[in-house]
Design a protein around this motif. Structure first.
Motif, mmCIF file in Angstrom:
data_model
loop_
_atom_site.group_PDB
_atom_site.id
_atom_site.type_symbol
_atom_site.label_atom_id
_atom_site.label_comp_id
_atom_site.label_asym_id
_atom_site.label_seq_id
_atom_site.Cartn_x
_atom_site.Cartn_y
_atom_site.Cartn_z
ATOM 1 N N ALA A 70 60.594 63.663 27.149
ATOM 2 C CA ALA A 70 60.123 62.623 28.068
ATOM 3 C C ALA A 70 60.467 61.216 27.581
ATOM 4 C CB ALA A 70 58.615 62.755 28.261
ATOM 5 N N ILE A 71 60.265 60.943 26.298
ATOM 6 C CA ILE A 71 60.493 59.578 25.807
ATOM 7 C C ILE A 71 61.981 59.285 25.666
ATOM 8 C CG2 ILE A 71 59.996 57.920 23.987
ATOM 9 C CD1 ILE A 71 57.468 59.390 23.351
ATOM 10 N N ILE A 72 62.768 60.263 25.204
ATOM 11 C CA ILE A 72 64.209 60.037 25.077
ATOM 12 C C ILE A 72 64.818 59.716 26.436
ATOM 13 C CG2 ILE A 72 66.424 61.167 24.614
ATOM 14 C CD1 ILE A 72 65.135 62.592 22.281
ATOM 15 N N LEU A 97 63.626 60.595 36.318
ATOM 16 C CA LEU A 97 62.908 61.656 37.015
ATOM 17 C C LEU A 97 62.585 62.805 36.064
ATOM 18 C CD1 LEU A 97 64.764 61.688 40.445
ATOM 19 C CD2 LEU A 97 62.404 60.988 40.007
ATOM 20 N N VAL A 98 63.507 63.124 35.147
ATOM 21 C CA VAL A 98 63.216 64.134 34.123
ATOM 22 C C VAL A 98 62.047 63.660 33.253
ATOM 23 C CG1 VAL A 98 64.099 65.228 32.033
ATOM 24 C CG2 VAL A 98 65.528 65.132 34.075
ATOM 25 N N SER A 99 62.064 62.379 32.890
ATOM 26 C CA SER A 99 60.984 61.827 32.083
ATOM 27 C C SER A 99 59.653 61.915 32.824
ATOM 28 C CB SER A 99 61.293 60.360 31.745
ATOM 29 O OG SER A 99 60.222 59.776 31.043
ATOM 30 N N ALA A 100 59.644 61.531 34.106
ATOM 31 C CA ALA A 100 58.410 61.569 34.894
ATOM 32 C C ALA A 100 57.889 63.001 35.019
ATOM 33 C CB ALA A 100 58.655 60.972 36.274
ATOM 34 N N GLY A 101 58.799 63.949 35.246
ATOM 35 C CA GLY A 101 58.380 65.344 35.344
ATOM 36 C C GLY A 101 57.824 65.869 34.035
ATOM 37 N N ALA A 114 56.171 58.927 39.846
ATOM 38 C CA ALA A 114 56.288 60.325 40.272
ATOM 39 C C ALA A 114 55.449 61.254 39.404
ATOM 40 C CB ALA A 114 57.755 60.764 40.225
ATOM 41 N N GLU A 115 55.002 60.767 38.255
ATOM 42 C CA GLU A 115 54.245 61.610 37.322
ATOM 43 C C GLU A 115 52.995 62.248 37.932
ATOM 44 O OE1 GLU A 115 53.508 59.434 33.712
ATOM 45 O OE2 GLU A 115 55.560 58.661 33.686
ATOM 46 N N PRO A 116 52.112 61.490 38.609
ATOM 47 C CA PRO A 116 50.918 62.141 39.162
ATOM 48 C C PRO A 116 51.244 63.165 40.237
ATOM 49 C CG PRO A 116 51.057 59.877 39.911
ATOM 50 C CD PRO A 116 52.074 60.031 38.822
ATOM 51 N N ALA A 117 52.349 62.980 40.959
ATOM 52 C CA ALA A 117 52.754 63.984 41.955
ATOM 53 C C ALA A 117 53.106 65.289 41.254
ATOM 54 C CB ALA A 117 53.941 63.473 42.768
#
Length: 281
Positions: free
Chosen positions: A216-218, A5-9, A238-241
């Motif tokens: 994001a990648i880590i 979720l951190v990555s997606a955000g 979740a990225e586009p949201a």
């Protein structure tokens, strides 16, 4: 779950940072070149400070290919598609990759994905459609480019899921970004980029490197290793949201009721993933 979720955000915020850089003089080549050069420099420094081990052998070659082919190819196809068809349609076509990952995982493992994962993919895809506000009048080349970005990113995720457990998230990210930076620097030599002209523009470009690349990648690699390819891909929708909400809050862009419903559908899809991970095997 938290890592992904951190990555997606972080990935979702990238469009906002890029828009800020564009408003202050940068073009696509300038932002991407700065993004990967800054990220690669930071990651090499982190590798030195933490005394992390660089990947070797097969893992090293896989990561180099993921960066030079996967990451570069995905971004090239995606950003080129944006010049030909509406951004909403690009997003919808690109976010077919969770379904592609689920199918590839089924073929590779010879095992059907969990019912919760399938449900999550369907909900997430529906949410992306609602958020994007699709406009279907587009040319065939643009559609093909967006789908090509999804296919390349599917291969990127599948390759990452096959790395040895000994390969750490930091070292994986460092090699991927170094490979991508080398390719983009070569491209910048052939096409002179436009860089930001002031501190605000450089802040946006730097944020794409620090938050939307390094962090994001880590976190994506770490979450991918813990959950597997199909759940990681589903959660990444979740990225586009995140992008839609941040565009509303930061850039003042409209946020319709359908977009809110789409964001809710994506949140529910994540809950299905959580439920599936909590159930015993």
């Amino acid at each position: 779950m938290a890592l992904l979720l951190v990555s997606a955000g972080s990935f979702g915020a990238m469009a906002i940072f890029a828009r800020i850089a564009y408003r202050h003089g940068a073009d696509v080549h300038g932002v991407l070149g700065a993004r990967f050069l800054i990220a690669a420099t930071m990651l090499v420094a982190l590798m030195a400070v933490t005394s992390a081990r660089w990947p070797r052998g097969r893992d090293l070659w896989v990561l180099l290919a993921m960066g030079a082919v996967g990451y570069v190819g995905q971004s090239f196809f995606y950003f080129t598609a944006l010049t030909r068809i509406p951004a909403g349609l690009v997003a919808v076509l690109f976010y077919t990759y969770p379904a592609l990952v689920a199918v590839c995982s089924m073929v590779v493992t010879r095992r059907a994905p969990a019912r919760g994962t399938v449900t999550a993919i369907v909900l997430a895809t529906a949410g992306v459609v609602l958020i994007a506000g699709v406009q279907w009048s587009a040319d065939a080349v643009g559609i093909a480019l967006a789908l090509a970005a999804a296919v390349v990113y599917t291969g990127y995720i599948m390759a990452g899921s096959r790395l040895s457990p000994q390969v750490g998230s930091l070292s994986s990210t460092a090699v991927v970004c170094l490979a991508a930076a080398a390719v983009y620097l070569g491209a910048c030599a052939a096409h002179r980029p436009a860089l930001p002209v002031d501190a605000a523009g450089w802040s946006g470009a730097a944020a794409t490197a620090v938050l939307s690349t390094v962090v994001a990648i880590i976190t994506f690699f770490a979450g991918l290793r813990l959950l597997g390819a199909a759940p990681a891909a589903a959660i990444s929708t979740a990225e586009p949201a995140v992008t839609a909400v941040l565009a509303f809050l930061v850039l003042g862009e409209g946020l319709s009721g359908l977009q809110v419903a789409g964001a809710a559908a994506i949140c529910v899809s994540v809950l299905f993933i959580v439920r599936g991970q909590q159930q015993p095997e």
